[in-house]
Design a protein around this motif. Structure first.
Motif, PDB file in Angstrom:
ATOM      1  N   HIS A 199      -5.037  -5.082   0.842  1.00  0.00           N
ATOM      2  CA  HIS A 199      -5.044  -4.556   2.220  1.00  0.00           C
ATOM      3  C   HIS A 199      -5.203  -5.661   3.270  1.00  0.00           C
ATOM      4  CE1 HIS A 199      -5.223  -0.656   0.526  1.00  0.00           C
ATOM      5  NE2 HIS A 199      -6.528  -0.504   0.438  1.00  0.00           N
ATOM      6  N   GLN A 200      -4.633  -6.838   3.003  1.00  0.00           N
ATOM      7  CA  GLN A 200      -5.011  -7.983   3.840  1.00  0.00           C
ATOM      8  C   GLN A 200      -4.640  -7.845   5.317  1.00  0.00           C
ATOM      9  OE1 GLN A 200      -4.141 -11.773   2.188  1.00  0.00           O
ATOM     10  NE2 GLN A 200      -4.938 -12.888   3.944  1.00  0.00           N
ATOM     11  N   VAL A 201      -3.410  -7.404   5.597  1.00  0.00           N
ATOM     12  CA  VAL A 201      -3.022  -7.297   7.010  1.00  0.00           C
ATOM     13  C   VAL A 201      -3.941  -6.292   7.710  1.00  0.00           C
ATOM     14  CG1 VAL A 201      -1.194  -6.598   8.596  1.00  0.00           C
ATOM     15  CG2 VAL A 201      -0.611  -7.910   6.542  1.00  0.00           C
ATOM     16  N   LYS A 202      -4.157  -5.163   7.036  1.00  0.00           N
ATOM     17  CA  LYS A 202      -4.996  -4.119   7.658  1.00  0.00           C
ATOM     18  C   LYS A 202      -6.419  -4.624   7.876  1.00  0.00           C
ATOM     19  CE  LYS A 202      -2.412  -0.346   5.543  1.00  0.00           C
ATOM     20  NZ  LYS A 202      -2.345   0.475   4.352  1.00  0.00           N
TER      21      LYS A 202
ATOM     22  N   ASP B 144       0.843  -1.196   0.000  1.00  0.00           N
ATOM     23  CA  ASP B 144       0.000   0.000   0.000  1.00  0.00           C
ATOM     24  C   ASP B 144       0.876   1.243   0.000  1.00  0.00           C
ATOM     25  OD1 ASP B 144      -2.160  -1.690   0.213  1.00  0.00           O
ATOM     26  OD2 ASP B 144      -2.319  -1.469   2.390  1.00  0.00           O
TER      27      ASP B 144
ATOM     28  N   THR C  52       2.477   1.756   3.266  1.00  0.00           N
ATOM     29  CA  THR C  52       3.262   0.645   3.821  1.00  0.00           C
ATOM     30  C   THR C  52       4.723   0.790   3.398  1.00  0.00           C
ATOM     31  OG1 THR C  52       1.359  -0.831   3.746  1.00  0.00           O
ATOM     32  CG2 THR C  52       3.506  -1.877   3.893  1.00  0.00           C
TER      33      THR C  52
HETATM   34  N1  URA Z   1      -1.315  -5.936   3.808  1.00  0.00           N
HETATM   35  C1  URA Z   1      -1.769  -4.682   3.853  1.00  0.00           C
HETATM   36  O1  URA Z   1      -2.794  -4.395   4.446  1.00  0.00           O
HETATM   37  N2  URA Z   1      -1.070  -3.721   3.212  1.00  0.00           N
HETATM   38  C2  URA Z   1       0.076  -3.956   2.556  1.00  0.00           C
HETATM   39  O2  URA Z   1       0.686  -3.048   2.004  1.00  0.00           O
HETATM   40  C3  URA Z   1       0.557  -5.286   2.532  1.00  0.00           C
HETATM   41  C4  URA Z   1      -0.164  -6.250   3.163  1.00  0.00           C
END
Ligand code: URA
Length: 258
Positions: free
Chosen positions: A191-194, A106, A109
């Motif tokens: 946006h997986q981690v978020k 992102d 990020t």
């Molecule tokens: N997951 C996220 O939410 N953002 C990133 O940039 C990478 C993985």
């Protein structure tokens, strides 16, 4: 292999621009199969010819791989009318090599982003089939708990129906003012981690990728800095798949968060 212009072959090493090659040729500092090169335009077979620059053998690479410490505020794209891209952080010689980012981070990020012009291997690194773990350092609001860790490990289903593969959540610190954790994913949905942390009520405040498979972000690279992958890292890449179905956590020595 198809014959190519000498200046292009030498520039692909990343050490010299084509203009510099022209000068090196003029100064007689380039030998091709033992004879001084006459022009940057002469054609050579890059895999068969012995090319020496100042007596040093040029190591020809068909493909280029670069590790970038992506800063916040830059887009993981090759071009984008809306702002600065990661390609804008690279010098002209590299921009001319049709590099593209291996996956996306992102805009806000930071951290490890590979750039290459080797399409097939880049594709394999991103495919969930190849089980390449990506490790992120995350700072969140709220207090991460053992329950959150178990939810990640079990494979979360998000509010919009997205089914996530089991993921690692190693809590480094947790308190009411916020938490820090290492998140390990085997896929790379938008946006997986978020989204996963937001779904647990612990939205991300800061995110940085530290690792892809066995390749760790070089802690000597400041935000916006890049370097070529070493020989060793390139061979790691050929063998990036994890040898286990378990999510791998980052070994302590490879941790360098922010
Ligand atoms: N997951 C996220 O939410 N953002 C990133 O940039 C990478 C993985």
């Amino acid at each position: 292999m198809e014959r190519q212009r000498l200046d292009k072959v030498i520039a692909s090493s990343g050490k010299f621009s084509r203009r510099e090659v022209k000068q090196l040729v003029r100064q007689g500092r380039i030998l091709v199969d033992g004879a001084p090169a006459c022009s940057g335009e002469e054609k050579v077979d890059p895999e068969a010819a012995e090319i020496l620059v100042d007596g040093e053998r040029l190591c020809y690479r068909r493909y280029t791989w670069v590790m970038l410490n992506k800063p916040a505020g830059v887009l993981s794209a090759t071009e984008d009318g809306r702002g600065k891209t990661v390609l804008d952080l690279l010098p002209e010689e590299l921009r001319r090599q049709s590099l593209f980012p291996v996956g996306r981070l992102d805009k806000d990020t930071e951290g490890l982003l590979l750039l290459t012009n080797e399409g097939r291997l880049a594709h394999d690194l991103l495919s969930p089939r190849h089980h390449v773990d990506k490790v992120y350092y995350a700072r969140t609001s709220g207090c991460l708990t053992e329950e959150d860790r178990r939810a990640f490990a079990g494979g979360m289903t998000l509010g919009d129906g997205l089914q996530c593969l089991p993921a690692g959540l190693e809590i480094l610190s947790a308190g009411t003012e916020g938490s820090e954790a290492l998140v390990t994913l085997r896929e790379g949905k938008f946006h997986q981690v978020k989204r996963m942390l937001a779904a647990r009520g612990k939205p991300v405040l800061y995110l940085k990728r530290l690792r892809m498979g066995n390749l760790t972000l070089d802690s000597a690279l400041g935000p916006g800095e890049y370097r070529y992958l070493t020989e060793e890292e390139r061979s790691i890449l050929q063998n990036l798949e994890n040898k286990t179905d378990e999510i791998q956590m980052l070994p302590k020595k490879g941790r360098d968060f922010c």
